[in-house]
Enzyme design. Structure first.
Site, PDB file in Angstrom:
ATOM      1  N   GLU A 198      41.899  32.031  38.481  1.00 53.47           N
ATOM      2  CA  GLU A 198      42.780  32.682  38.691  1.00 53.47           C
ATOM      3  C   GLU A 198      43.587  32.364  39.995  1.00 53.47           C
ATOM      4  O   GLU A 198      44.994  32.265  40.087  1.00 53.47           O
ATOM      5  CB  GLU A 198      43.053  34.013  38.408  1.00 53.47           C
ATOM      6  CG  GLU A 198      42.204  34.400  36.868  1.00 53.47           C
ATOM      7  CD  GLU A 198      43.158  33.734  35.854  1.00 53.47           C
ATOM      8  OE1 GLU A 198      44.327  33.483  36.048  1.00 53.47           O
ATOM      9  OE2 GLU A 198      42.488  33.376  34.672  1.00 53.47           O
ATOM     10  N   HIS A 240      45.693  29.318  39.757  1.00 52.90           N
ATOM     11  CA  HIS A 240      47.108  29.170  39.412  1.00 52.90           C
ATOM     12  C   HIS A 240      47.930  30.105  40.334  1.00 52.90           C
ATOM     13  O   HIS A 240      49.376  29.857  40.403  1.00 52.90           O
ATOM     14  CB  HIS A 240      46.862  30.204  38.109  1.00 52.90           C
ATOM     15  CG  HIS A 240      46.543  29.572  36.845  1.00 52.90           C
ATOM     16  ND1 HIS A 240      46.690  28.100  36.359  1.00 52.90           N
ATOM     17  CD2 HIS A 240      45.355  29.802  35.941  1.00 52.90           C
ATOM     18  CE1 HIS A 240      45.918  28.068  35.504  1.00 52.90           C
ATOM     19  NE2 HIS A 240      44.890  28.691  35.214  1.00 52.90           N
TER      20      HIS A 240
END
Length: 739
Positions: free
Chosen positions: A57, A60
């Site tokens: 994550e 991203h």
């Protein structure tokens, strides 16, 4: 600006009321951890898996910030945030949620379902970024996982990574390696296009083959290089194709684990070696440094060392001495982990006899270049039922002749006649070979079906005895595995049909009768604490008795429940065994650790190169495994695992070694990256496919198509998760409930 609590976060009291059930379940899980598990191992495993999600994550998130996209939320886990674990810093809410199965980064304008009117006009919206920028954001998570895997591999290589060499130790009787006449101790120098592989490199290359494909092998057989081609075999019901080999063992006994597993099989010959207080003399981690030498008249203990002209290693000397001294006690000299030495004598191991003779099956395989192939023995293949041995004859050193027959032959002067027992035949021949000097020959009489009229005819074949192949270590690895006579180079099945019963023996006591057909067995097993598990019923096919017999030889208390078909009626009996001191077994019951070699980088530069190479290999391996599953070469049901299995394995490795856990986390990173980048809508790979379409067409795909494919992808991913989690639960219940 200091972080402030998220304004949308509910009060603690409200959160507790709404998540009472989840809290109770969490407390139950915590109680289980504290009561039955090692908390430190749980923490290490949990932290490692959480870190993988965080890194994904974070990729991203960082890419979105780099492209000036507004990130509204950064979450580890799903569901409601934990109390005091949701804070807003700047424009982004950071939170740790209740369900730790993944995470997400929520960006303005991400997805077509957003209701925020500003998403269409805001220049910082995800959907308003260029295609290359959106590609970067979508792929950043996968890139971070691959980079993390590479870093973890580098760390492991700096410390030193244990790799299993691609050396053949044991072979499956009748398997690919056995048929190619590869000998124990041979090293695989090349498989396919992979030069100097490790043992773990073999599997993906074998899995990638289709039925009928041949694998190129370069074998180093004690200094002789052989180029071979062989077809990996996938037996009916097997999860994947195999070459039929096991890795080389070391001369060290397995080390103790959390379950205090002893370094020997319960009730084996090795377990009988005890001190005056009844404590086992073999300890976990002992190293065998010497043993009785059959080349000395008094069986003097000499070091277990291979000669200068023998490149197969010390373990081959160990197995050769076991075979030559099968009928005698063996004295071992061991070195303890403390540095102390000890001398331990182990009695011979004998066959466990059921008191019944099973029916001989067909010959199903011969070895390349073996006496059996030279004599044109016909194995079962296609419509050819294969030769069936009905008589074996050999000359003894005392000038007598021994005849093993399934029929009736009268004994005469100088001619010893015995029943032909397919389970005892390999031992009968090896014991004869050991006591008979010089070149030896065996006469096989087989039933062979004639072409055309399908009538059977008795044919006598004369075969020389192969002293080299005789010392190869074979094993019945699977239910389909036949029994091998390595000295002749042939393997045959044993029918699960009773041919005769010895009066007063275990089979007679159990009530078994000739022509009983065994259809299912339940092997009773004793663990290290002495507790006997009744086992579970397993259906066996008509040709699978050899595997059942091997279990009866190795698994204490050496008895099983058997379900037979007698004239169309099912009958269940408990079948025991007794020691047959006329037939010895090579294996004394010691459990040896797998042989490994340390791969350690000498510099950071070398570690980076090795880490990058390992990362690329693992990516390729993962894709090969997926290919094999999609095209049915590998069983997805028997090989796929879900999050429960990953967590369980991570927990086990965390308890064994931090370095093993780091290696496991690197492999999980690779798998996560590959799977997440598959072209499936909802996954990063699916988003990338939409962006590639937009890049070529100059416009995104129609909204209806996008939504439809997203729902299809969502359904597929949910089904896949439920499927793998179901497999995990089934396997756990299968172990716990002994299904």
């Amino acid at each position: 600006m200091p972080p402030i609590p998220d304004e949308t976060t509910e009060s603690t009291g409200s959160w507790l009321r709404e998540n009472l059930v989840n809290i109770v379940l969490g407390l139950i899980c915590l109680t289980v951890v504290l009561r039955y598990l090692d908390p430190l191992s749980v923490v290490l495993a949990g932290a490692g898996l959480t870190f993988i999600i965080f890194i994904h994550e974070l990729g991203h998130f960082a890419a979105a910030k780099l492209c000036n996209v507004r990130v509204e939320a950064f979450s580890i886990g799903f569901g409601p945030p934990l109390p005091f674990c949701s804070y807003k810093y700047g424009e982004t809410t950071y939170k740790l949620c209740l369900v730790p199965l993944g995470g997400f980064v929520k960006m303005l304008g991400e997805g077509d379902g957003t209701n925020d009117d500003t998403a269409d006009t805001d220049p910082r919206s995800f959907k308003n970024q260029s295609v290359p920028e959106r590609m970067l954001i979508i792929s950043a998570g996968v890139i971070m996982n691959i980079l993390l895997a590479c870093v973890l591999f580098v760390i492991v290589y700096m410390h030193g990574l244990e790799e299993i060499p691609a050396t053949v130790a044991r072979m499956e009787a009748g398997g690919t390696a056995w048929r190619l006449n590869i000998h124990s101790g041979s090293e695989i120098r090349k498989i396919g296009n992979r030069e100097n592989p490790w043992f773990d490199d073999l599997r993906p290359i074998v899995w990638a083959t289709n039925k009928g494909d041949l694998v190129d092998l370069k074998i180093d057989d004690n200094g002789t290089i052989r180029d071979l081609k062989g077809e990996p075999i996938r037996d009916e019901g097997a999860p994947f194709p195999v070459l039929g080999i096991l890795p080389m063992e070391s001369l060290s006994l397995i080390r103790g684990d959390k379950f205090n597993t002893p370094p020997f099989i319960p009730d084996s010959a090795a377990s009988q070696a005890k001190d005056a207080e009844g404590h086992p003399l073999f300890h976990s981690g002992d190293t065998l440094v010497g043993m009785s030498d059959p080349d000395t008249p008094d069986r003097k203990v000499t070091p277990i060392k291979s000669g200068a002209n023998d490149a197969r290693g010390d373990i081959f000397v160990y197995h050769r001495r076991l075979a030559r001294l099968a009928t005698e006690p063996i004295t071992f000299e061991v070195t303890r982990t403390s540095g102390e030495t000890a001398s331990i004598t182990v009695p011979p191991a004998y066959r466990r006899d059921t008191g019944m003779r099973m029916r001989m099956g067909s010959i199903v395989a011969t070895r390349v270049g073996s006496p059996a192939e030279a004599a044109k023995v016909q194995p079962k293949e296609g419509t050819n039922p294969g030769d069936r041995i009905v008589e074996v004859e050999f000359a003894n050193a005392d000038k007598t002749v021994t005849v093993l027959t399934s029929g009736k032959v009268e004994a005469t002067t100088g001619r010893v006649v015995k029943p032909l027992d397919p389970l005892k035949l390999p031992t009968e021949l090896t014991q004869w070979a050991d006591r008979t000097p010089g070149p030896k020959r065996v006469t096989l009489t087989v039933w062979r079906e004639q072409e055309g009229d399908h009538a059977e005819k008795r044919i006598a074949l004369e075969l020389p005895w192969d002293e080299v192949g005789r010392f190869d270590v074979t094993t019945e690895m699977k239910a389909q595995t036949p029994i091998a006579i390595n000295g002749l180079g042939l393997a045959y099945h044993v029918q699960a049909v009773v041919d005769s019963v010895t009066p007063g023996g275990p089979a007679a006591t159990a009530g078994l009768q000739p022509n009983d057909a065994c259809e299912a067995v339940r092997i009773r097993a004793k663990d290290a604490t002495g507790t006997v598990d009744e086992g579970r019923w397993e259906t066996i096919k008509p040709h699978q008795w050899a595997f059942v017999d091997e279990l009866l030889q190795r698994v204490s208390p050496f008895e099983a429940d058997v379900r037979v078909n007698r004239g169309g009626q099912p009958v269940e009996v408990r079948l025991g065994t007794v020691e047959d001191r006329d037939y010895s077994r090579t294996d004394r019951g010691l459990i040896l650790a797998t042989q490994t070699r340390i791969q350690k980088a000498n510099s950071i530069g070398e570690a980076l190169q090795m880490g990058a190479d390992r990362t690329l290999r693992m990516i390729q391996t993962t894709y090969i495994n997926l290919y094999a599953m999609v095209f049915g070469r590998v069983s997805a049901v028997q090989t796929m695992s879900g999050p429960i299995t990953l967590a369980r394995i991570s927990y086990i490795l965390a308890g064994e070694s931090v370095w093993k856990l780091i290696l496991m986390l690197a492999l999980i990173n690779i798998n996560l990256a590959v799977v997440n980048f598959l072209p499936i809508p909802l996954l990063d790979g699916g988003h990338m496919m939409f962006l590639i379409y937009e890049a070529f067409r100059g416009k995104p795909p129609p909204e209806r198509v996008h939504i439809l494919l997203t729902y299809v992808g969502f359904f597929f991913v949910i089904c896949l998760m439920l499927f793998t989690i179901g497999l995990d639960i089934y396997r756990l219940l299968k172990v716990w409930l002994r299904w």
